[in-house]
Design an enzyme around this catalytic site. Structure first.
Site, short mmCIF file in Angstrom:
data_model
loop_
_atom_site.label_atom_id
_atom_site.label_comp_id
_atom_site.label_asym_id
_atom_site.label_seq_id
_atom_site.Cartn_x
_atom_site.Cartn_y
_atom_site.Cartn_z
N ASN A 54 6.37 -1.51 11.31
CA ASN A 54 5.51 -0.82 10.29
C ASN A 54 5.56 -1.65 8.99
OD1 ASN A 54 3.86 1.11 8.81
ND2 ASN A 54 4.38 2.66 10.07
N SER A 99 5.86 5.14 8.47
CA SER A 99 5.37 4.95 7.28
C SER A 99 6.02 5.20 6.21
CB SER A 99 3.86 5.72 7.30
OG SER A 99 3.38 5.46 6.14
N ASN A 142 1.05 -1.20 0.10
CA ASN A 142 0.07 -0.03 0.04
C ASN A 142 0.84 1.23 0.04
OD1 ASN A 142 -0.57 1.93 2.60
ND2 ASN A 142 0.04 -0.11 3.27
N LYS A 151 6.41 3.90 17.03
CA LYS A 151 5.98 2.57 16.08
C LYS A 151 7.12 2.74 15.20
CE LYS A 151 2.82 0.48 13.14
NZ LYS A 151 1.44 0.04 12.52
N ASN A 180 4.81 6.04 3.40
CA ASN A 180 4.10 6.55 2.25
C ASN A 180 3.89 8.07 2.20
OD1 ASN A 180 3.64 4.14 1.27
ND2 ASN A 180 2.39 3.64 2.71
N THR A 181 4.73 8.97 3.38
CA THR A 181 4.56 10.34 3.27
C THR A 181 6.15 10.59 3.19
OG1 THR A 181 2.72 10.37 4.90
CG2 THR A 181 4.54 12.30 4.99
N PHE A 223 -1.46 8.04 4.28
CA PHE A 223 -2.26 9.00 5.42
C PHE A 223 -3.54 9.65 4.83
CE2 PHE A 223 1.51 9.81 8.42
CZ PHE A 223 1.75 8.46 8.69
#
Length: 353
Positions: free
Chosen positions: A244, A182, A117, A215, A184-185, A121
């Site tokens: 993560n 994450s 994925n 995390k 994805n940012t 966010f």
């Protein structure tokens, strides 16, 4: 006769994000159908005192929680017991609403029971999520709030985003999670450094008495990750959640070259990182393990390695709504086989001998 195997065939005809939205709609509606909801709670939610724990004054009826990423906007909390979860974690929420990354941004790898994925966010923003949360909190099981900075917030002002979020959610959650791991940012993982971590948790402990966890990503060099976790605990973190998603695309043939991989492909990488952290920090803080856990054997392995709690998400996509029940029943069987009378005896048992 209903079976998840049949339902999964239908769901897998849809794009993964569409299937997720269909599941969310069903879980939002489930509590309105009391007979079905109660049936599923009775079927899936394992009530056994051997699995009960109290951590930081919070009562966890079983050790299996929903990982962040599934219930981004706190719309499905009332259905979590029907899925068997002993606690749930909402988010990741950001101060302001954001759409996330361009689509397509979610991909399935069914043969590997894995997902990739690059959501970024996507959420309705802290104000809307807080409104949803206020309708259900406090709930029958603990609720964690996973928080992250907006994509457009520069590193220079990242601390301010986390301050806003802690203030908003600390009164309407049982614990908080700082998400700086994450993939994805853009540049978010750059915040995984000792200076920012120290500033962040020093600030957080002044704002709340609620437990607040870090995390961490599975892709850091192991020694650096362990040192960062030690820094976080020293600065006031209540515990560590490992791990993560991963950007190690070698784990899946023909993976996309963006986003994070989760599910079975992450299992060994996540476990090895968790084991290294637990070796250093077990007994000094609370540890939560997540990444590739979908059955009792793996859950039990993580508990014995030092996890007080475990989390799952991707496994449920492939295993269905009985997954958590099967994990908890399997853990009880393994405890009986090993002569453990309570889950507290299991936790860290591999490190005690």
């Amino acid at each position: 006769m209903f079976s998840y195997k049949t339902l999964k065939k239908g769901l897998f005809l849809f794009h993964p994000e569409t299937a997720h939205n269909l599941a969310e709609t069903a879980l939002r509606l489930l509590p309105k159908c009391r007979l079905l909801n109660n049936y599923l709670v009775n079927r899936n939610f394992i009530m056994d005192p051997k699995l009960n724990q109290e951590i930081y004054g919070i009562k966890f009826p079983n050790p299996v929680g929903l990982a962040a990423g599934f219930d981004k906007n706190a719309t499905m909390i009332k259905s979590m017991m029907a899925l068997g979860f002993g606690f749930t974690e909402i988010g990741t929420m950001t101060p302001r609403p954001q759409d996330g990354n361009p689509k397509p941004r979610m991909f399935r790898y069914p043969k590997l029971n894995s997902v990739q994925n690059a959501m970024g966010f996507n959420n309705k923003g802290s104000s809307q999520v807080l409104m949803n949360l206020k309708k259900v909190y406090p709930f029958s099981i603990p609720i964690g709030a996973n928080i992250g900075k907006n994509k457009t917030t520069s590193e220079e002002f990242a601390l301010q985003d986390y301050k806003i979020l802690i203030r908003k959610f600390e009164s309407f959650s049982d614990y908080l999670v700082i998400n700086i791991s994450s993939p994805n940012t853009p540049n978010l993982r750059d915040l995984q450094n000792e200076k920012f971590i120290t500033e962040l948790f020093s600030m957080a402990k002044e704002l709340t008495t609620k437990p607040i966890f870090l995390k961490i990503a599975p892709d850091m060099e192991t020694n650096a990750a362990v040192e960062l976790c030690k820094t976080a605990v020293k600065a006031g973190a209540s515990g560590i959640i490992a791990t993560n998603t991963t950007i190690d695309y070698s784990l899946v043939p023909n993976a996309q070259d963006f986003g994070g991989l989760s599910g079975a492909c992450l299992k060994e990488k996540s476990y090895e990182m968790f084991k290294a952290i637990a070796k250093e920090l077990y007994g000094k803080t609370v540890l939560i393990s997540v990444g590739g856990i979908s059955d009792a054997d793996e859950a039990y392995k993580r508990l014995k390695a030092g996890a007080s709690l475990i989390q799952a998400y991707t496994g449920m996509i492939f295993e269905g709504p009985s997954m958590v029940k099967n994990i908890n029943e399997g853990v009880l069987e393994l405890m009986k086989k090993d002569g453990f009378n309570n889950i507290s005896e299991v936790i860290g048992s591999d490190l005690k001998f």
